[in-house]
Scaffold this motif. Structure first.
Motif, PDB file in Angstrom:
ATOM      1  N   ARG A 205      14.148   1.861 -19.139  1.00  0.00           N
ATOM      2  CA  ARG A 205      14.373   2.222 -17.727  1.00  0.00           C
ATOM      3  C   ARG A 205      15.470   1.330 -17.153  1.00  0.00           C
TER       4      ARG A 205
ATOM      5  N   ARG B 252      13.064   0.569 -11.478  1.00  0.00           N
ATOM      6  CA  ARG B 252      11.692   0.896 -11.116  1.00  0.00           C
ATOM      7  C   ARG B 252      11.738   1.888  -9.959  1.00  0.00           C
TER       8      ARG B 252
ATOM      9  N   ALA C  96      11.098   5.535 -15.842  1.00  0.00           N
ATOM     10  CA  ALA C  96      10.046   5.758 -16.838  1.00  0.00           C
ATOM     11  C   ALA C  96       8.697   5.564 -16.174  1.00  0.00           C
ATOM     12  N   GLY C  97       7.736   6.346 -16.587  1.00  0.00           N
ATOM     13  CA  GLY C  97       6.401   6.236 -16.026  1.00  0.00           C
ATOM     14  C   GLY C  97       5.544   7.391 -16.509  1.00  0.00           C
ATOM     15  N   TRP C  98       4.497   7.666 -15.754  1.00  0.00           N
ATOM     16  CA  TRP C  98       3.632   8.780 -16.137  1.00  0.00           C
ATOM     17  C   TRP C  98       3.662   9.832 -15.041  1.00  0.00           C
TER      18      TRP C  98
ATOM     19  N   ASP D  83       5.185   4.786 -11.622  1.00  0.00           N
ATOM     20  CA  ASP D  83       5.187   3.604 -12.484  1.00  0.00           C
ATOM     21  C   ASP D  83       4.370   2.515 -11.789  1.00  0.00           C
ATOM     22  N   GLY D  84       4.436   1.322 -12.281  1.00  0.00           N
ATOM     23  CA  GLY D  84       3.589   0.262 -11.738  1.00  0.00           C
ATOM     24  C   GLY D  84       3.918  -0.140 -10.318  1.00  0.00           C
ATOM     25  N   TRP D  85       5.003   0.404  -9.757  1.00  0.00           N
ATOM     26  CA  TRP D  85       5.452  -0.063  -8.441  1.00  0.00           C
ATOM     27  C   TRP D  85       5.556   1.037  -7.397  1.00  0.00           C
TER      28      TRP D  85
ATOM     29  N   SER E 143       3.404  10.284 -20.486  1.00  0.00           N
ATOM     30  CA  SER E 143       4.438   9.275 -20.200  1.00  0.00           C
ATOM     31  C   SER E 143       5.796   9.865 -20.537  1.00  0.00           C
TER      32      SER E 143
ATOM     33  N   LEU F 170      -7.989   3.766 -13.507  1.00  0.00           N
ATOM     34  CA  LEU F 170      -7.212   2.805 -12.717  1.00  0.00           C
ATOM     35  C   LEU F 170      -5.842   3.366 -12.321  1.00  0.00           C
ATOM     36  N   ARG F 171      -5.496   4.546 -12.822  1.00  0.00           N
ATOM     37  CA  ARG F 171      -4.278   5.210 -12.355  1.00  0.00           C
ATOM     38  C   ARG F 171      -4.472   5.847 -10.982  1.00  0.00           C
TER      39      ARG F 171
ATOM     40  N   PHE G 248      -6.504  -3.255  -6.964  1.00  0.00           N
ATOM     41  CA  PHE G 248      -6.108  -4.316  -7.893  1.00  0.00           C
ATOM     42  C   PHE G 248      -4.852  -5.049  -7.445  1.00  0.00           C
ATOM     43  N   ARG G 249      -4.039  -4.411  -6.621  1.00  0.00           N
ATOM     44  CA  ARG G 249      -2.917  -5.159  -6.047  1.00  0.00           C
ATOM     45  C   ARG G 249      -3.412  -6.092  -4.937  1.00  0.00           C
TER      46      ARG G 249
ATOM     47  N   ARG H 260      -6.314  -7.496  -5.124  1.00  0.00           N
ATOM     48  CA  ARG H 260      -6.939  -8.550  -5.931  1.00  0.00           C
ATOM     49  C   ARG H 260      -5.883  -9.556  -6.409  1.00  0.00           C
ATOM     50  N   HIS H 261      -4.785  -9.037  -6.913  1.00  0.00           N
ATOM     51  CA  HIS H 261      -3.670  -9.895  -7.362  1.00  0.00           C
ATOM     52  C   HIS H 261      -3.179 -10.774  -6.197  1.00  0.00           C
TER      53      HIS H 261
ATOM     54  N   THR I 182       1.396  -7.452 -12.663  1.00  0.00           N
ATOM     55  CA  THR I 182       0.146  -7.568 -11.919  1.00  0.00           C
ATOM     56  C   THR I 182      -0.817  -8.462 -12.693  1.00  0.00           C
ATOM     57  N   GLU I 183      -1.422  -9.417 -11.986  1.00  0.00           N
ATOM     58  CA  GLU I 183      -2.396 -10.287 -12.648  1.00  0.00           C
ATOM     59  C   GLU I 183      -3.712  -9.538 -12.844  1.00  0.00           C
TER      60      GLU I 183
ATOM     61  N   ALA J 137      -1.971   1.937 -16.515  1.00  0.00           N
ATOM     62  CA  ALA J 137      -2.240   2.016 -15.073  1.00  0.00           C
ATOM     63  C   ALA J 137      -1.276   1.136 -14.273  1.00  0.00           C
ATOM     64  N   PHE J 138      -1.021  -0.077 -14.772  1.00  0.00           N
ATOM     65  CA  PHE J 138      -0.287  -1.052 -13.955  1.00  0.00           C
ATOM     66  C   PHE J 138       1.115  -1.363 -14.477  1.00  0.00           C
ATOM     67  N   ASP J 139       1.503  -0.754 -15.614  1.00  0.00           N
ATOM     68  CA  ASP J 139       2.849  -0.940 -16.158  1.00  0.00           C
ATOM     69  C   ASP J 139       3.004  -2.309 -16.802  1.00  0.00           C
TER      70      ASP J 139
ATOM     71  N   PHE K 212       6.772   0.647 -21.533  1.00  0.00           N
ATOM     72  CA  PHE K 212       8.189   1.020 -21.670  1.00  0.00           C
ATOM     73  C   PHE K 212       9.050  -0.183 -22.055  1.00  0.00           C
TER      74      PHE K 212
ATOM     75  N   GLY L   6      -1.796   9.950 -22.493  1.00  0.00           N
ATOM     76  CA  GLY L   6      -0.394   9.588 -22.257  1.00  0.00           C
ATOM     77  C   GLY L   6      -0.120   8.097 -22.267  1.00  0.00           C
TER      78      GLY L   6
END
Lengths: 431, 431
Positions: free
Chosen positions: A3, A6, A22-24, A41-43, A71, A128-129, A137-138, A140-141, B157-158, B201-203, B235, B392
């Motif tokens: 990629r 993001r 790139a992502g799902w 994607d993750g962001w 993906s 978790l998607r 979870f963000r 939580r982070h 992500t942690e 889920a989180f990349d 990725f 995926g």
């Protein structure tokens, strides 16, 4: 490079720029001559817009045939379009299906009805998607970051203490046995004794790590593996660490609400920012309040689930219950000098949920030895701990906070399993 | 309040100000009519100067009688004196001996000869009062912060994954069994499969947490409980994560050397800041180098301790060994497309010390299933993991880094036990 950008970076890219994302695939929609594909994607996510005539028919057909959750890597150009989520879309020139989804989960990632929790946990990584799970979870982070920054700003040193231990900290109940080479050991149910010891070297310490409790019941708020936020400070008593804990809750919540409002928006939940001081009630005041509500309890009886529910209803939000009967607390909690049947201890509650427990600790070896015996424990088993008290152990106090429970409160969840990636309980050991 | 100031704050206090400091006594020296007491807390130390005539005789006698290591609270006034460490001293008006040391450890906290490690570990919390030990653990704290900040700045992500697991990740060797309610479980030797799943889920994810290995040998660089820094990215392939790891080592080391030079000064050690790119050697290049040094190895043979020592001597500092034989790596490591007996894998070394291991992972269920069988593992035991590959699973890559070993390199220690608060090995389960 799979990629160049993001999805969260596309809003800052100039129109017409060639990008590789790139992502799902979270959805593919057909509207007459246009196919909209949402790529996550993750962001974040971006809309990929393929219009008949604008992209080759063959590409349109390939996009159309991609099962959600697959993906993909997509090359295309950026176009500004205020109708698209985020204000930009990608006009594809090629698509690479790098991992085709062969199955579909029994839920939508965007919301709606959810199947039984167990069905989601069986494919937890897919679960978790979901947009809301990602937000949890963000949060939580961000909570972990805010907690550590707060403790560091107060001069505490981060430590890591062993999880395999020789002796039960608070007696033998609820411990998981481990076969350690040729002998029996246990999983630590708390870093209690280690963090106390470390105050003699580092003054103030904190640890955020796993604890293990063989909880024989299955509730919405207990797990057999949890993350504990532990703090211990030399030359402090229970009032000092209550103030620290109070500051922590306020500072962390304020930071989160200003730093990641979009996550709370996704969760449709605004965390309560308590004002200082957080209300304090002694155990005995709680007994009086319960009595007024028609619940009779004698001094020394524990507050059970129903009692806490009643108190939570009467008080609401965050509050402390202080000055617990000494006999309800572990051996290391300090009895009050003038009234030893009461201890220098507290719980931090939110509604009927216990978030944290703490207190002043005994720092004299002779007193600690006597308390061990009174609790039916053998001082000999704690020799490795008692030993260092001969070298000028300072007075100290601290608390343990359940991270998962704190995240439950912050994100408005009722079931602790929603805020833990792979929850563990009596029945669940996989995934 | 048991203290108004930390010792590190006294340099910013105006002369004559009344302060209350608390800590433990690291030395008491008598020079004729003056008694110097050094008081240390978690942030530094201050000299308490009591001069006959300036303080009451009774107080002088009391100060003089305090055994080192005792915890004290001292009230006094601040005086600027360039001869004192830190440029200030406290003239005491009262002293409170809150915890008298009954014993003295068999070492000086300021340095000099140390007794056998086991004697120190038996009273580890006292041992950690040594100036050098304090510096090591403050470097460790700062390293944790720098690592997490670095990963967060890269958008990872942690996460926290379970430590009690149902199945051995890489086969059954070196696992600690746990009695989990009525069944057998194990302690996780790595978060490998969980972090791989979470990329869907989180990349990009990272975890810093304990791992458990039943190491049957006793060496200077293995423990049965260690802290692992785990990273996994969707990725990405092994070259991408090598670059990330390289950036991490450079950025973290630079930050530490500029942020806490005083800790490295206390340790009399300057950590090496590598320049990018960190040297890369394939496994086969390493075989050639060893051959030139007179060591004959065939392709497929592992590099043993002696071989790594030889390579460490030849290369020095940080370097990667890449492209390992597939058969030497776990089932989830991706073989190269054109030459499947070689894998997309790497180790990060420092001298002869392996710091990190990583690679591209297999993301196709059918390939992973075949590799499990080839390794003599039962795909059925991994059903909970393989299952999510049907939804995926993206291509992904990652690494695990031994935090304790990284801190050894940063602080110049030869024994991993020096950088771990309470080390665990075959023989040691306490304190």
């Amino acid at each position: 490079m799979l990629r160049t950008h993001r999805t969260s970076e596309l809003g800052r890219v100039r129109e017409g720029r060639r990008v590789k994302v790139a992502g799902w695939v979270s959805s593919v929609r057909d509207q007459g001559s246009i196919t909209f594909l949402m790529l996550r994607d993750g962001w974040g996510e971006v809309q990929v817009t393929a219009k008949k005539g604008e992209v080759p028919d063959e590409l349109l057909e390939r996009l159309h045939a991609i099962p959600p959750h697959s993906s993909v890597v997509i090359v295309g150009t950026v176009r500004i379009d205020q109708r698209a989520p985020g204000g930009v879309e990608v006009i594809p020139s090629s698509v690479q299906l790098v991992s085709r989804a062969k199955k579909q989960p029994p839920f939508s990632v965007y919301g709606g009805n959810l199947p039984a929790l167990d069905r989601r946990l069986d494919i937890r990584a897919v679960d978790l998607r979901r947009v809301k799970a990602g937000a949890i979870f963000r949060v939580r982070h961000a909570t972990l970051r805010a907690l550590r920054d707060f403790f560091t700003s107060r001069g505490l040193t981060e430590v890591q203490t062993p999880k395999i231990i020789a002796t039960a900290t608070e007696g033998g109940a609820e411990l998981f046995p481990v076969l350690y080479f040729d002998r029996e050991a246990f999983l630590a149910q708390s870093p209690q004794l280690y963090k106390e010891q470390l105050t003699m070297a580092f003054d103030g310490v904190f640890e955020i790590g796993p604890i293990f409790r063989a909880e024989p019941s299955r509730t919405l708020r207990h797990l057999s593996e949890a993350i504990s936020v532990d703090v211990e400070m030399a030359f402090a008593d229970y009032r000092d660490v209550m103030r620290l804990l109070e500051d922590m809750v306020v500072r962390v919540t304020k930071r989160l609400t200003s730093e990641i409002p979009e996550e709370f928006a996704a969760l449709e939940h605004s965390p309560e920012v308590p004002s200082k001081p957080i209300q304090r009630f002694t155990y005995e005041q709680c007994l009086s309040m319960l009595r007024e509500a028609g619940v009779e309890k004698d001094f020394g009886e524990d507050l059970e689930t129903d009692d806490l529910r009643e108190l939570g209803r009467m008080i609401g939000g965050y509050y402390f219950i202080t000055d617990w009967p000494t006999k309800l607390k572990p051996f290391y909690i300090k009895p009050k000098a003038r009234r030893p049947e009461v201890s220098e201890s507290f719980d931090l509650m939110h509604g009927d949920l216990e978030l944290s427990s703490g207190g002043s600790r005994i720092h004299r070896r002779s007193v600690l030895t006597r308390r061990l015996k009174e609790k039916g424990l053998k001082p000999r088993d704690f020799e490795y701990h008692l030993r260092v008290f001969d070298y000028g152990m300072p007075p100290h106090a601290g608390f343990g906070l359940g991270l998962d429970r704190f995240v439950m409160v912050l994100t408005g969840q009722d079931n602790i399993r929603e805020v833990v990636a792979y929850p563990r309980d009596m029945r669940r050991l996989t995934p």
